[in-house]
Design an enzyme around this catalytic site. Structure first.
Site, short mmCIF file in Angstrom:
data_model
loop_
_atom_site.label_atom_id
_atom_site.label_comp_id
_atom_site.label_asym_id
_atom_site.label_seq_id
_atom_site.Cartn_x
_atom_site.Cartn_y
_atom_site.Cartn_z
N SER A 28 0.82 -1.21 0.00
CA SER A 28 0.00 0.00 0.00
C SER A 28 0.86 1.27 0.00
O SER A 28 0.77 2.09 -0.92
CB SER A 28 -0.92 -0.01 1.22
OG SER A 28 -1.66 1.19 1.30
N ASP A 84 6.39 -3.85 9.24
CA ASP A 84 7.37 -3.73 10.32
C ASP A 84 8.16 -5.00 10.57
O ASP A 84 9.39 -4.97 10.70
CB ASP A 84 6.66 -3.33 11.62
CG ASP A 84 6.12 -1.92 11.59
OD1 ASP A 84 6.70 -1.07 10.88
OD2 ASP A 84 5.12 -1.65 12.27
N HIS A 109 7.36 4.62 9.46
CA HIS A 109 6.95 4.31 10.82
C HIS A 109 8.22 4.01 11.60
O HIS A 109 9.13 3.36 11.08
CB HIS A 109 6.00 3.11 10.83
CG HIS A 109 5.47 2.73 12.19
ND1 HIS A 109 5.10 3.66 13.14
CD2 HIS A 109 5.25 1.50 12.75
CE1 HIS A 109 4.67 3.03 14.22
NE2 HIS A 109 4.76 1.73 14.02
N GLY A 135 -1.76 4.03 2.01
CA GLY A 135 -1.10 4.36 0.76
C GLY A 135 -2.06 4.61 -0.39
O GLY A 135 -1.79 5.46 -1.25
N GLU A 196 -3.80 3.15 17.50
CA GLU A 196 -4.32 1.94 16.88
C GLU A 196 -4.96 1.01 17.90
O GLU A 196 -6.05 0.47 17.68
CB GLU A 196 -3.19 1.20 16.16
CG GLU A 196 -2.65 1.92 14.93
CD GLU A 196 -1.38 1.29 14.40
OE1 GLU A 196 -0.97 1.64 13.28
OE2 GLU A 196 -0.77 0.46 15.11
#
Length: 353
Positions: A28, A84, A109, A135, A196
């Site tokens: 993305s 990640d 990030h 994205g 989140e």
């Protein structure tokens, strides 16, 4: 917040003048950011797993992708835009051995830098440009002549020009058109994870399910409960997005407003706030990161089990049946793929191919 104009100029991009940019990953964020960089006139290449699905999609989008190693070795700026948990292996095995002197490394990030999973040598700039949106939205807003706001941060400024590179990158991806806010890797990572977990995904998701379950258990129609507890969430979120909480209060009915003011504190109690503090503490101390990294190393068995249980919740079946009648939703929107930040597979092969 530093606002930018909606027109990209040569001066805006000066921080990356003459630089070769390698984007690693074409999910993305990788796809959205790289296409925007290319359309802004930047010298961009893609580093992907040869002949995988992302490789094929990149070719369809007009790229001539390279292996990660080949993309990195001539790059002045490496943008590591993989998930990640995939980043450390790719960085250590494919990027680090091929980093040319003085090359900068950019993240969207700060997870792996903050928690020490990736350690870039001192002679390199380590910077961040974190769009505040998926994205697909980063790309769509750019094509519409707008942008998505972003956060920028500097972990290492070896060149003395790290901030200029951040600002130029923000402008080239369209984020500078909307706004740039300077932060730190620590602040971006910890607030992003907390948002989140406690509010946007974890908190909101469980609040929706709990509301739906309460109504259904009381004998109300699952379909009506779906509309009240899930479907209308977007309507309220849009009001909040456009005008803050004050905007929401301005447009909802007096009855809804009175109910919100009296019932809200009964749902979000002191105990809830204490749980939020505990979540934040787990993030700040690295406990959450360690748990997630261990889960990944152990094959994500618990993660996959929890996710499967989540996706089998009865509200999902009700919602899927209802959404089939929404002509304005495309199939991609219905299956969740249009704004996804990840692939369907947890394997390294899936995210690099």
């Amino acid at each position: 917040m530093t606002t930018m104009t909606t027109q990209t100029t040569a001066a805006d991009l000066a921080g990356l003048q003459g630089q070769r940019i390698a984007v690693i990953g074409y999910g993305s964020q990788g796809r959205g950011q790289s296409l925007n960089l290319r359309d802004s006139g930047m010298n961009v290449c893609l580093g992907l797993r040869p002949n995988g699905s992302s490789w094929k999609r990149a070719i369809e989008d007009g790229w001539q992708p390279l292996s990660v190693e080949d993309a990195v070795k001539d790059a002045d700026l490496i943008c590591l835009l993989l998930p990640d948990m995939q980043q450390p292996k790719v960085y250590n095995e494919q990027i680090a051995p091929n980093l040319k002197p003085n090359a900068a490394v950019l993240f969207s990030h700060g997870f792996n830098v903050l928690y020490g999973a990736i350690k870039v040598p001192a002679g390199h700039d380590v910077i961040m440009c974190a769009p505040k949106g998926p994205g697909a939205i980063v790309r769509r807003e750019y094509e519409n002549g707008f942008g998505v706001p972003c956060l920028i941060a500097i972990a290492q400024d070896a060149s003395g020009r790290a901030k200029a590179k951040c600002l130029a990158y923000a402008q080239a991806t369209g984020c500078g058109r909307a706004g740039v806010l300077e932060t730190t890797f620590k602040e971006e990572t910890e607030t992003d994870l907390f948002g989140e977990q406690a509010v946007l995904c974890g908190g909101l998701g469980d609040l929706i399910k709990a509301g739906w379950e309460t109504l259904v258990a009381a004998g109300y129609s699952p379909e009506v409960a779906y509309f009240e507890c899930l479907h209308e969430t977007k309507l309220i979120v849009d009001l909040i997005y456009e005008g803050g909480l004050a905007g929401m209060h301005r447009f909802i009915s007096d009855t809804a407003e009175y109910g919100a003011l009296t019932a809200g504190p009964r749902v979000i109690t002191d105990e809830t706030r204490q749980r939020m503090k505990e979540i934040l503490s787990d993030i700040q101390t690295g406990k959450f990161a360690a748990q997630w990294q261990a889960e990944f190393r152990n094959g994500e068995v618990n993660y996959r089990s929890m996710l499967e249980k989540e996706l089998q919740h009865p509200i999902e079946k009700v919602g899927k049946d209802i959404r089939r009648h929404f002509s304005w939703l495309s199939e991609k929107a219905m299956d969740g793929s249009s704004c996804s930040n990840k692939t369907n597979s947890p394997s390294l092969e899936a995210v690099t191919k």
